[in-house]
Design a protein around this motif. Sequence first.
Motif, PDB file in Angstrom:
ATOM      1  N   ARG B  76      13.437  -7.147   9.299  1.00 57.28           N
ATOM      2  CA  ARG B  76      13.612  -8.483   8.711  1.00 57.28           C
ATOM      3  C   ARG B  76      12.384  -9.344   8.992  1.00 57.28           C
ATOM      4  N   TRP B  77      11.875  -9.235  10.197  1.00 55.52           N
ATOM      5  CA  TRP B  77      10.714 -10.051  10.569  1.00 55.52           C
ATOM      6  C   TRP B  77       9.510  -9.739   9.678  1.00 55.52           C
ATOM      7  N   ILE B  78       9.215  -8.449   9.466  1.00 55.91           N
ATOM      8  CA  ILE B  78       7.991  -8.121   8.722  1.00 55.91           C
ATOM      9  C   ILE B  78       8.119  -8.589   7.267  1.00 55.91           C
ATOM     10  N   ARG B  79       9.342  -8.531   6.736  1.00 57.82           N
ATOM     11  CA  ARG B  79       9.553  -9.066   5.376  1.00 57.82           C
ATOM     12  C   ARG B  79       9.292 -10.561   5.346  1.00 57.82           C
ATOM     13  N   SER B  80       9.815 -11.248   6.329  1.00 61.43           N
ATOM     14  CA  SER B  80       9.627 -12.694   6.367  1.00 61.43           C
ATOM     15  C   SER B  80       8.156 -13.051   6.544  1.00 61.43           C
ATOM     16  N   ILE B  81       7.492 -12.331   7.433  1.00 57.17           N
ATOM     17  CA  ILE B  81       6.067 -12.608   7.667  1.00 57.17           C
ATOM     18  C   ILE B  81       5.279 -12.410   6.371  1.00 57.17           C
ATOM     19  N   ALA B  82       5.524 -11.289   5.695  1.00 52.06           N
ATOM     20  CA  ALA B  82       4.797 -11.015   4.441  1.00 52.06           C
ATOM     21  C   ALA B  82       5.091 -12.111   3.415  1.00 52.06           C
ATOM     22  N   GLY B  83       6.352 -12.481   3.286  1.00 47.71           N
ATOM     23  CA  GLY B  83       6.725 -13.518   2.322  1.00 47.71           C
ATOM     24  C   GLY B  83       6.065 -14.852   2.632  1.00 47.71           C
ATOM     25  N   ASN B  84       6.015 -15.200   3.899  1.00 42.89           N
ATOM     26  CA  ASN B  84       5.397 -16.467   4.283  1.00 42.89           C
ATOM     27  C   ASN B  84       3.880 -16.470   4.064  1.00 42.89           C
ATOM     28  N   LEU B  85       3.241 -15.339   4.388  1.00 43.81           N
ATOM     29  CA  LEU B  85       1.786 -15.290   4.204  1.00 43.81           C
ATOM     30  C   LEU B  85       1.432 -15.372   2.718  1.00 43.81           C
ATOM     31  N   LEU B  86       2.275 -14.763   1.866  1.00 43.38           N
ATOM     32  CA  LEU B  86       2.066 -14.876   0.416  1.00 43.38           C
ATOM     33  C   LEU B  86       2.290 -16.319  -0.033  1.00 43.38           C
ATOM     34  N   ALA B  87       3.382 -16.919   0.428  1.00 40.32           N
ATOM     35  CA  ALA B  87       3.728 -18.271  -0.015  1.00 40.32           C
ATOM     36  C   ALA B  87       2.666 -19.287   0.404  1.00 40.32           C
ATOM     37  N   ARG B  88       2.091 -19.054   1.578  1.00 48.17           N
ATOM     38  CA  ARG B  88       1.076 -19.990   2.083  1.00 48.17           C
ATOM     39  C   ARG B  88      -0.311 -19.706   1.502  1.00 48.17           C
ATOM     40  N   GLY B  89      -0.428 -18.579   0.770  1.00 47.35           N
ATOM     41  CA  GLY B  89      -1.722 -18.243   0.186  1.00 47.35           C
ATOM     42  C   GLY B  89      -2.703 -17.655   1.191  1.00 47.35           C
ATOM     43  N   VAL B  90      -2.195 -17.249   2.358  1.00 47.40           N
ATOM     44  CA  VAL B  90      -3.067 -16.602   3.354  1.00 47.40           C
ATOM     45  C   VAL B  90      -3.530 -15.251   2.814  1.00 47.40           C
ATOM     46  N   ILE B  91      -2.615 -14.587   2.115  1.00 43.60           N
ATOM     47  CA  ILE B  91      -2.962 -13.349   1.417  1.00 43.60           C
ATOM     48  C   ILE B  91      -2.449 -13.479  -0.019  1.00 43.60           C
ATOM     49  N   SER B  92      -3.061 -12.713  -0.926  1.00 41.52           N
ATOM     50  CA  SER B  92      -2.602 -12.770  -2.317  1.00 41.52           C
ATOM     51  C   SER B  92      -1.734 -11.551  -2.614  1.00 41.52           C
ATOM     52  N   GLU B  93      -0.980 -11.660  -3.705  1.00 47.48           N
ATOM     53  CA  GLU B  93      -0.149 -10.528  -4.114  1.00 47.48           C
ATOM     54  C   GLU B  93      -0.995  -9.291  -4.387  1.00 47.48           C
ATOM     55  N   ALA B  94      -2.117  -9.503  -5.054  1.00 46.84           N
ATOM     56  CA  ALA B  94      -2.981  -8.359  -5.404  1.00 46.84           C
ATOM     57  C   ALA B  94      -3.492  -7.686  -4.135  1.00 46.84           C
ATOM     58  N   GLU B  95      -3.893  -8.500  -3.170  1.00 46.24           N
ATOM     59  CA  GLU B  95      -4.384  -7.936  -1.903  1.00 46.24           C
ATOM     60  C   GLU B  95      -3.298  -7.129  -1.198  1.00 46.24           C
ATOM     61  N   LEU B  96      -2.105  -7.711  -1.145  1.00 46.49           N
ATOM     62  CA  LEU B  96      -1.027  -7.025  -0.426  1.00 46.49           C
ATOM     63  C   LEU B  96      -0.632  -5.742  -1.151  1.00 46.49           C
ATOM     64  N   ARG B  97      -0.554  -5.821  -2.481  1.00 47.45           N
ATOM     65  CA  ARG B  97      -0.178  -4.629  -3.242  1.00 47.45           C
ATOM     66  C   ARG B  97      -1.189  -3.517  -2.994  1.00 47.45           C
ATOM     67  N   ALA B  98      -2.444  -3.883  -3.049  1.00 47.34           N
ATOM     68  CA  ALA B  98      -3.496  -2.880  -2.838  1.00 47.34           C
ATOM     69  C   ALA B  98      -3.419  -2.312  -1.419  1.00 47.34           C
ATOM     70  N   ALA B  99      -3.216  -3.192  -0.439  1.00 50.97           N
ATOM     71  CA  ALA B  99      -3.199  -2.735   0.960  1.00 50.97           C
ATOM     72  C   ALA B  99      -2.000  -1.825   1.217  1.00 50.97           C
ATOM     73  N   VAL B 100      -0.851  -2.182   0.666  1.00 48.47           N
ATOM     74  CA  VAL B 100       0.365  -1.389   0.895  1.00 48.47           C
ATOM     75  C   VAL B 100       0.264  -0.040   0.188  1.00 48.47           C
ATOM     76  N   GLU B 101      -0.357  -0.017  -0.992  1.00 44.82           N
ATOM     77  CA  GLU B 101      -0.430   1.224  -1.755  1.00 44.82           C
ATOM     78  C   GLU B 101      -1.489   2.176  -1.203  1.00 44.82           C
ATOM     79  N   GLN B 102      -2.541   1.612  -0.656  1.00 47.97           N
ATOM     80  CA  GLN B 102      -3.638   2.443  -0.142  1.00 47.97           C
ATOM     81  C   GLN B 102      -3.228   3.225   1.099  1.00 47.97           C
ATOM     82  N   ILE B 103      -2.366   2.607   1.888  1.00 52.27           N
ATOM     83  CA  ILE B 103      -2.125   3.164   3.223  1.00 52.27           C
ATOM     84  C   ILE B 103      -1.091   4.289   3.174  1.00 52.27           C
TER      85      ILE B 103
END
Lengths: 91, 103, 197
Positions: B76-103
């Motif tokens: 639950r925590w990691i979902r919340s952290i990811a959602g918050n970082l996206l909402a705050r613009g710390v990371i972008s959707e494109a960046e996260l998608r790329a990072a999650v798919e690459q690994i």
Amino acid sequence: MLAPGTPVRVRDDWPEARGPCHIRTPHYLRGRQGTVVRHLGAFRNPEDLAFARPAPTLALYHVAFEPRTIWPDAGGDEILVELYENWLEAA
Amino acid sequence: MSQNESARAHHDMGGVPKFLCEPIDTGTHTLTQFDREVDAIRGILGAKGVMSVDELRRGIEAIPEAEYARLTYYQRWIRSIAGNLLARGVISEAELRAAVEQI
Amino acid sequence: MNALTEAPSERLLAGLKHLLAAKGIATEEEIAARVAQTDRASPAQGARMVAHAWTDPEYRALLLRDGAQAAEAMGIAMGGLPPLGVLENTEETHNLVVCTLCSCYPRAVLGYPPFWFKSPGYRARAIRDPRGVLAEFGTMLPDRKRIRVVDSTADYRWMVLPQRPAGTEGWNADRLAALLREGDMIGVTVPSAAPSS
């Protein structure tokens, strides 16, 4: 500031029914009457901090409740909860 | 007294009948490396002012009830952290998608 | 919430670690250091505070007045952490701590919250049926003892100062500290001088 021993009522308000929110007042206390035990200090309102909004400072109190007024089958003798001033009204 | 108890949020569990017969697992559960790292990331983000514990909680509370019940505590925590970082613009959707798919 | 957050958790963690490092927000080394720091907090710290309070009335007064200052006095860093409140168990009253909304726990002095503290069963039942919960931990209190359940909802973290068990007269603080378990400082158990099974 509310003195120890002051009777208070928790607002019977249900922001969860109106939309996204973050509140630290448990549902089981809404509308319940309790007694101020101590002032705990002043803290920024978590309802705003949770949305990264500017958050005013609120007084935080320890408030005691009689469990059997909440649940007739309650087994304890006292429930003690931290509540922010914006949830308390005169009883 | 209150007519709106059905409005209770699912994380707000105090005294809730559906859990009153649930036994308590009093055993010791060791945290995994995943758990420890998620916990540490939240600590760092808090200490650096990137994301508050209140935002973490709001993000956890926003997870739908069935998912909340299914996920482990730190999932639950990691979902919340990811959602918050996206909402705050710390990371972008494109960046996260790329990072999650690459690994 | 964004559908991307529903990616498998391990992948989500790996992806976030990669991005946080790339952006200079949290490096692999910082995360490892933070894990090591958090791992060092353990119930042994709370136990030292309780044992010290049992043997030193001045420290006991400080602990009940300002838990964070009392923790600092024992070398536990409390800077930037929530205030620590300490509730005293007496002949008349037993305290039990729960967080019905999430899992607020005095981590600075007890370490990571235990699994049971975060479970729906504990969160729902402790506030309404404390004696039933205590029984599951093997704790039976006399009927005459008042039970105060503390719902840790806000900015404080709460720890219980248990009663010093009978049969420990003359023990030093180290020997007393060794008696204490994490549950004693949350109120699900009470310490005993008898060797625990």
